[in-house]
Design a protein around this motif. Structure first.
Motif, PDB file in Angstrom:
ATOM      1  N   SER A   1      60.653  35.575 137.917  1.00 46.37           N
ATOM      2  CA  SER A   1      60.675  36.904 137.289  1.00 46.37           C
ATOM      3  C   SER A   1      59.991  36.882 135.927  1.00 46.37           C
ATOM      4  O   SER A   1      59.162  37.748 135.613  1.00 46.37           O
ATOM      5  CB  SER A   1      62.116  37.408 137.150  1.00 46.37           C
ATOM      6  OG  SER A   1      62.699  37.619 138.416  1.00 46.37           O
TER       7      SER A   1
ATOM      8  N   TYR B   1      59.840  43.116 135.990  1.00 41.95           N
ATOM      9  CA  TYR B   1      60.801  42.290 136.720  1.00 41.95           C
ATOM     10  C   TYR B   1      62.033  41.998 135.867  1.00 41.95           C
ATOM     11  O   TYR B   1      61.936  41.839 134.655  1.00 41.95           O
ATOM     12  CB  TYR B   1      60.150  40.973 137.135  1.00 41.95           C
ATOM     13  CG  TYR B   1      59.133  41.135 138.246  1.00 41.95           C
ATOM     14  CD1 TYR B   1      59.512  41.052 139.578  1.00 41.95           C
ATOM     15  CD2 TYR B   1      57.792  41.384 137.953  1.00 41.95           C
ATOM     16  CE1 TYR B   1      58.592  41.213 140.593  1.00 41.95           C
ATOM     17  CE2 TYR B   1      56.860  41.548 138.972  1.00 41.95           C
ATOM     18  CZ  TYR B   1      57.268  41.458 140.289  1.00 41.95           C
ATOM     19  OH  TYR B   1      56.351  41.628 141.292  1.00 41.95           O
TER      20      TYR B   1
ATOM     21  N   VAL C   1      55.265  50.453 137.456  1.00 41.38           N
ATOM     22  CA  VAL C   1      55.866  49.133 137.266  1.00 41.38           C
ATOM     23  C   VAL C   1      56.343  48.993 135.824  1.00 41.38           C
ATOM     24  O   VAL C   1      57.419  48.463 135.544  1.00 41.38           O
ATOM     25  CB  VAL C   1      54.869  48.012 137.623  1.00 41.38           C
ATOM     26  CG1 VAL C   1      55.471  46.638 137.330  1.00 41.38           C
ATOM     27  CG2 VAL C   1      54.475  48.097 139.096  1.00 41.38           C
TER      28      VAL C   1
ATOM     29  N   TRP D   1      61.914  51.162 141.567  1.00 40.94           N
ATOM     30  CA  TRP D   1      60.733  52.017 141.622  1.00 40.94           C
ATOM     31  C   TRP D   1      61.007  53.288 142.410  1.00 40.94           C
ATOM     32  O   TRP D   1      60.505  54.368 142.079  1.00 40.94           O
ATOM     33  CB  TRP D   1      59.586  51.228 142.247  1.00 40.94           C
ATOM     34  CG  TRP D   1      58.489  52.086 142.767  1.00 40.94           C
ATOM     35  CD1 TRP D   1      57.431  52.601 142.085  1.00 40.94           C
ATOM     36  CD2 TRP D   1      58.383  52.583 144.096  1.00 40.94           C
ATOM     37  NE1 TRP D   1      56.663  53.380 142.902  1.00 40.94           N
ATOM     38  CE2 TRP D   1      57.232  53.381 144.145  1.00 40.94           C
ATOM     39  CE3 TRP D   1      59.146  52.431 145.246  1.00 40.94           C
ATOM     40  CZ2 TRP D   1      56.832  54.022 145.316  1.00 40.94           C
ATOM     41  CZ3 TRP D   1      58.743  53.065 146.406  1.00 40.94           C
ATOM     42  CH2 TRP D   1      57.596  53.847 146.425  1.00 40.94           C
TER      43      TRP D   1
ATOM     44  N   GLN E   1      63.304  39.282 143.625  1.00 41.54           N
ATOM     45  CA  GLN E   1      62.720  40.026 142.503  1.00 41.54           C
ATOM     46  C   GLN E   1      61.823  41.181 142.968  1.00 41.54           C
ATOM     47  O   GLN E   1      61.819  42.250 142.353  1.00 41.54           O
ATOM     48  CB  GLN E   1      61.937  39.086 141.573  1.00 41.54           C
ATOM     49  CG  GLN E   1      60.663  38.507 142.128  1.00 41.54           C
ATOM     50  CD  GLN E   1      60.881  37.381 143.112  1.00 41.54           C
ATOM     51  OE1 GLN E   1      61.961  36.803 143.183  1.00 41.54           O
ATOM     52  NE2 GLN E   1      59.841  37.059 143.874  1.00 41.54           N
TER      53      GLN E   1
ATOM     54  N   LEU F   1      62.563  45.161 142.257  1.00 41.45           N
ATOM     55  CA  LEU F   1      61.529  46.006 141.656  1.00 41.45           C
ATOM     56  C   LEU F   1      61.324  47.269 142.481  1.00 41.45           C
ATOM     57  O   LEU F   1      61.285  48.385 141.941  1.00 41.45           O
ATOM     58  CB  LEU F   1      60.213  45.235 141.553  1.00 41.45           C
ATOM     59  CG  LEU F   1      59.003  46.017 141.018  1.00 41.45           C
ATOM     60  CD1 LEU F   1      59.173  46.329 139.546  1.00 41.45           C
ATOM     61  CD2 LEU F   1      57.719  45.222 141.251  1.00 41.45           C
TER      62      LEU F   1
END
Length: 217
Positions: A89, A184, A178, A200, A192, A196
């Motif tokens: 990460s 992360y 992101v 998202w 990870q 994410l």
């Protein structure tokens, strides 16, 4: 050969060529597999990419030497060497700091993409400019080059995604999002990418998710 010729013509005709940043955390990767991974990016028919690599404090001298050699060979390859090992990460966040492309493609340090992968992604971005995430089908390849265990995915299915990481590879994310979700999170190593994607989802909607029915990873 005919396919390659047609793809190159289509790329030349693109009015917009989004830059795709390939994110690759690295740690003591055997040089043979690392070269194959990097070479598969350098062989892409679509050339508007950058490869953002974060070495996570590797102790393998061949891993380090290989990364330095590729960075000197191709200006699109950016490498940062972390002073300490922070796990995947933290390394992925270090690689994210190098990104300048509009989209980020996630790639492991010992995997491969076919030559047309980023072209298919770029073509989808042009056709679906609203896309926040694009994901493809995938399979596995053994040490002899034999492909097996294909994963032919369905179009977006939230229920299935809550059971497994449907996106996985090749997963391509809009870079801005992101950053919005904070990149992360440390402590989720091994999951990870799933973590994410789950965060998202809170920032996007199903109409912004595009599935590519091609084995691109």
């Amino acid at each position: 050969a005919d396919d390659i010729h047609q793809i190159r013509r289509r790329i030349e005709a693109m009015e917009v060529r989004p830059t795709i940043s390939v994110l690759m955390p690295v740690y003591n990767t055997p040089a043979e597999y690392l070269r194959r991974a990097i070479d598969s990016v350098r062989a892409q028919l679509y050339e508007s990419w950058q490869l953002c690599i974060a070495d996570d404090g590797s102790t393998n001298r061949m891993t380090i030497a290989t990364l330095r050699a590729y960075a000197e060979k191709d200006s699109r390859i950016l490498v940062t060497f972390r002073a300490t090992n922070g796990h995947i990460s933290a390394a992925s966040n270090s690689a994210l700091a190098l990104v300048s492309g509009e989209y980020v493609a996630l790639m492991d340090h010992d995997d491969e993409m076919p030559r047309h992968a980023l072209y298919v992604v770029a073509d989808a971005i042009v056709k679906h400019p609203q896309a926040d995430i694009i994901y493809s089908d995938e399979d596995k390849i053994d040490s002899y080059g034999k492909r097996h265990d294909p994963y032919f995915k369905c179009d977006w299915n939230r229920g299935l995604f809550y059971s497994e990481n449907l996106i996985s590879h090749l997963g391509v994310y809009r870079t801005r999002l992101v950053g919005t979700v904070g990149g992360y999170r440390e402590g989720y190593e091994g999951s990870q990418d799933y973590d994410l994607a789950l965060r998202w989802l809170e920032q996007s909607s199903p109409d912004r998710i595009v599935h590519l029915a091609f084995v691109l990873y």
